[in-house]
Design a protein around this motif. Sequence first.
Motif, PDB file in Angstrom:
ATOM      1  N   THR A 163       2.691   6.455   6.637  1.00  0.00           N
ATOM      2  CA  THR A 163       2.003   5.185   6.846  1.00  0.00           C
ATOM      3  C   THR A 163       3.028   4.066   6.991  1.00  0.00           C
ATOM      4  O   THR A 163       4.139   4.154   6.457  1.00  0.00           O
ATOM      5  CB  THR A 163       1.063   4.834   5.669  1.00  0.00           C
ATOM      6  OG1 THR A 163       1.845   4.644   4.487  1.00  0.00           O
ATOM      7  CG2 THR A 163       0.026   5.914   5.444  1.00  0.00           C
TER       8      THR A 163
ATOM      9  N   GLU B 278       1.562  -6.558   5.511  1.00  0.00           N
ATOM     10  CA  GLU B 278       0.626  -7.484   4.890  1.00  0.00           C
ATOM     11  C   GLU B 278       1.237  -8.868   4.858  1.00  0.00           C
ATOM     12  O   GLU B 278       2.431  -9.025   4.685  1.00  0.00           O
ATOM     13  CB  GLU B 278       0.287  -7.046   3.463  1.00  0.00           C
ATOM     14  CG  GLU B 278      -0.454  -5.737   3.377  1.00  0.00           C
ATOM     15  CD  GLU B 278      -0.680  -5.274   1.953  1.00  0.00           C
ATOM     16  OE1 GLU B 278      -0.007  -5.800   1.032  1.00  0.00           O
ATOM     17  OE2 GLU B 278      -1.502  -4.378   1.750  1.00  0.00           O
TER      18      GLU B 278
ATOM     19  N   TYR C 229       5.286  -2.134   4.159  1.00  0.00           N
ATOM     20  CA  TYR C 229       5.298  -1.034   3.204  1.00  0.00           C
ATOM     21  C   TYR C 229       5.235   0.281   3.961  1.00  0.00           C
ATOM     22  O   TYR C 229       4.422   0.451   4.855  1.00  0.00           O
ATOM     23  CB  TYR C 229       4.097  -1.133   2.261  1.00  0.00           C
ATOM     24  CG  TYR C 229       4.039  -2.434   1.506  1.00  0.00           C
ATOM     25  CD1 TYR C 229       4.811  -2.638   0.369  1.00  0.00           C
ATOM     26  CD2 TYR C 229       3.208  -3.465   1.940  1.00  0.00           C
ATOM     27  CE1 TYR C 229       4.767  -3.838  -0.317  1.00  0.00           C
ATOM     28  CE2 TYR C 229       3.151  -4.667   1.262  1.00  0.00           C
ATOM     29  CZ  TYR C 229       3.928  -4.849   0.135  1.00  0.00           C
ATOM     30  OH  TYR C 229       3.874  -6.037  -0.542  1.00  0.00           O
TER      31      TYR C 229
ATOM     32  N   ARG D  74       3.164   4.150   1.222  1.00  0.00           N
ATOM     33  CA  ARG D  74       2.579   3.842  -0.084  1.00  0.00           C
ATOM     34  C   ARG D  74       1.420   4.793  -0.353  1.00  0.00           C
ATOM     35  O   ARG D  74       0.624   5.080   0.535  1.00  0.00           O
ATOM     36  CB  ARG D  74       2.028   2.409  -0.126  1.00  0.00           C
ATOM     37  CG  ARG D  74       3.007   1.386  -0.544  1.00  0.00           C
ATOM     38  CD  ARG D  74       2.334   0.066  -0.838  1.00  0.00           C
ATOM     39  NE  ARG D  74       1.357  -0.338   0.169  1.00  0.00           N
ATOM     40  CZ  ARG D  74       0.815  -1.540   0.220  1.00  0.00           C
ATOM     41  NH1 ARG D  74       1.129  -2.458  -0.660  1.00  0.00           N
ATOM     42  NH2 ARG D  74      -0.073  -1.836   1.159  1.00  0.00           N
ATOM     43  N   GLU D  75       1.324   5.240  -1.573  1.00  0.00           N
ATOM     44  CA  GLU D  75       0.241   6.150  -1.967  1.00  0.00           C
ATOM     45  C   GLU D  75      -1.126   5.512  -1.727  1.00  0.00           C
ATOM     46  O   GLU D  75      -2.054   6.170  -1.264  1.00  0.00           O
ATOM     47  CB  GLU D  75       0.406   6.543  -3.437  1.00  0.00           C
ATOM     48  CG  GLU D  75      -0.556   7.582  -3.918  1.00  0.00           C
ATOM     49  CD  GLU D  75      -0.352   8.957  -3.311  1.00  0.00           C
ATOM     50  OE1 GLU D  75      -1.342   9.710  -3.252  1.00  0.00           O
ATOM     51  OE2 GLU D  75       0.771   9.289  -2.895  1.00  0.00           O
ATOM     52  N   SER D  76      -1.271   4.236  -2.021  1.00  0.00           N
ATOM     53  CA  SER D  76      -2.561   3.562  -1.843  1.00  0.00           C
ATOM     54  C   SER D  76      -2.963   3.505  -0.366  1.00  0.00           C
ATOM     55  O   SER D  76      -4.155   3.610  -0.045  1.00  0.00           O
ATOM     56  CB  SER D  76      -2.527   2.156  -2.439  1.00  0.00           C
ATOM     57  OG  SER D  76      -1.545   1.358  -1.798  1.00  0.00           O
ATOM     58  N   ASP D  77      -2.001   3.359   0.520  1.00  0.00           N
ATOM     59  CA  ASP D  77      -2.300   3.344   1.960  1.00  0.00           C
ATOM     60  C   ASP D  77      -2.739   4.728   2.422  1.00  0.00           C
ATOM     61  O   ASP D  77      -3.656   4.863   3.227  1.00  0.00           O
ATOM     62  CB  ASP D  77      -1.084   2.877   2.758  1.00  0.00           C
ATOM     63  CG  ASP D  77      -0.703   1.447   2.445  1.00  0.00           C
ATOM     64  OD1 ASP D  77      -1.609   0.638   2.156  1.00  0.00           O
ATOM     65  OD2 ASP D  77       0.503   1.129   2.481  1.00  0.00           O
ATOM     66  N   LYS D  78      -2.090   5.755   1.899  1.00  0.00           N
ATOM     67  CA  LYS D  78      -2.498   7.136   2.223  1.00  0.00           C
ATOM     68  C   LYS D  78      -3.929   7.370   1.765  1.00  0.00           C
ATOM     69  O   LYS D  78      -4.741   7.930   2.499  1.00  0.00           O
ATOM     70  CB  LYS D  78      -1.560   8.143   1.563  1.00  0.00           C
ATOM     71  CG  LYS D  78      -1.984   9.603   1.797  1.00  0.00           C
ATOM     72  CD  LYS D  78      -1.167  10.576   0.993  1.00  0.00           C
ATOM     73  CE  LYS D  78      -1.730  10.643  -0.387  1.00  0.00           C
ATOM     74  NZ  LYS D  78      -1.379  11.814  -1.164  1.00  0.00           N
ATOM     75  N   GLN D  79      -4.260   6.920   0.581  1.00  0.00           N
ATOM     76  CA  GLN D  79      -5.611   7.105   0.049  1.00  0.00           C
ATOM     77  C   GLN D  79      -6.649   6.371   0.896  1.00  0.00           C
ATOM     78  O   GLN D  79      -7.747   6.891   1.113  1.00  0.00           O
ATOM     79  CB  GLN D  79      -5.667   6.650  -1.410  1.00  0.00           C
ATOM     80  CG  GLN D  79      -4.877   7.549  -2.334  1.00  0.00           C
ATOM     81  CD  GLN D  79      -4.729   6.984  -3.737  1.00  0.00           C
ATOM     82  OE1 GLN D  79      -5.116   5.858  -4.019  1.00  0.00           O
ATOM     83  NE2 GLN D  79      -4.145   7.781  -4.625  1.00  0.00           N
ATOM     84  N   ASP D  80      -6.312   5.186   1.380  1.00  0.00           N
ATOM     85  CA  ASP D  80      -7.228   4.442   2.257  1.00  0.00           C
ATOM     86  C   ASP D  80      -7.510   5.230   3.531  1.00  0.00           C
ATOM     87  O   ASP D  80      -8.650   5.310   3.979  1.00  0.00           O
ATOM     88  CB  ASP D  80      -6.641   3.073   2.618  1.00  0.00           C
ATOM     89  CG  ASP D  80      -6.584   2.120   1.436  1.00  0.00           C
ATOM     90  OD1 ASP D  80      -7.290   2.360   0.424  1.00  0.00           O
ATOM     91  OD2 ASP D  80      -5.823   1.130   1.523  1.00  0.00           O
TER      92      ASP D  80
ATOM     93  N   LYS E 240      -9.776   8.358   3.012  1.00  0.00           N
ATOM     94  CA  LYS E 240     -11.210   8.067   2.911  1.00  0.00           C
ATOM     95  C   LYS E 240     -11.866   8.162   4.287  1.00  0.00           C
ATOM     96  O   LYS E 240     -12.957   8.723   4.422  1.00  0.00           O
ATOM     97  CB  LYS E 240     -11.431   6.673   2.325  1.00  0.00           C
ATOM     98  CG  LYS E 240     -11.112   6.565   0.860  1.00  0.00           C
ATOM     99  CD  LYS E 240     -11.261   5.135   0.376  1.00  0.00           C
ATOM    100  CE  LYS E 240     -10.733   4.986  -1.035  1.00  0.00           C
ATOM    101  NZ  LYS E 240     -10.726   3.587  -1.479  1.00  0.00           N
TER     102      LYS E 240
ATOM    103  N   TYR F  76      -1.396   4.751  10.342  1.00  0.00           N
ATOM    104  CA  TYR F  76      -1.569   5.869   9.420  1.00  0.00           C
ATOM    105  C   TYR F  76      -1.614   7.167  10.220  1.00  0.00           C
ATOM    106  O   TYR F  76      -2.367   7.261  11.190  1.00  0.00           O
ATOM    107  CB  TYR F  76      -2.891   5.736   8.656  1.00  0.00           C
ATOM    108  CG  TYR F  76      -3.148   4.370   8.077  1.00  0.00           C
ATOM    109  CD1 TYR F  76      -2.916   4.103   6.736  1.00  0.00           C
ATOM    110  CD2 TYR F  76      -3.651   3.345   8.878  1.00  0.00           C
ATOM    111  CE1 TYR F  76      -3.169   2.843   6.204  1.00  0.00           C
ATOM    112  CE2 TYR F  76      -3.898   2.082   8.349  1.00  0.00           C
ATOM    113  CZ  TYR F  76      -3.659   1.844   7.029  1.00  0.00           C
ATOM    114  OH  TYR F  76      -3.909   0.598   6.503  1.00  0.00           O
TER     115      TYR F  76
END
Length: 146
Positions: free
Chosen positions: A93, A97, A23, A26-32, A35, A105
């Motif tokens: 990113t 998986e 991937y 991905r927005e979720s990877d950026k958010q991880d 953090k 990242y």
Amino acid sequence: MKKLLLILIIPILATSCHFSNKYQNRESDKQDAEKIASELFKYIRQSDFENASLLFDQKFYDVTPKEDLFKIFQSTEKKLGKLKTTELGDWNTMVSEGSIDQGIYNLIYKSEFEKDYAELKISMMSNGKGEIKIVGYNVKSKAFLE
């Protein structure tokens, strides 16, 4: 005989295949990753360089000793002042998986300090354990030229 051989070979081939999904951005990877960066910024604002250093991977320390990282934090604070604000400017990113879990990242922040501005580039990697650690940290500011 051919059928028996085929029956034996198919399960072996099926179990030896490795499947991974890749991937990009991905927005979720950026958010991880954000953090981890937010936690780093929290420690930098508090001048808690010891806890900040725990966010860095051994790969970082293979090329930059922990004492040098502390010097980077201290000289940045001395030259630029305390970190005030950060705003994510650019990011990318690449996360895999499946049979191979790995992620890369890169986040670039436009940052305001008490005395000047800087661009902070943070590079991170995830390992197969689900941990994201910092492997690169760069502070770019014209204040260092003065």
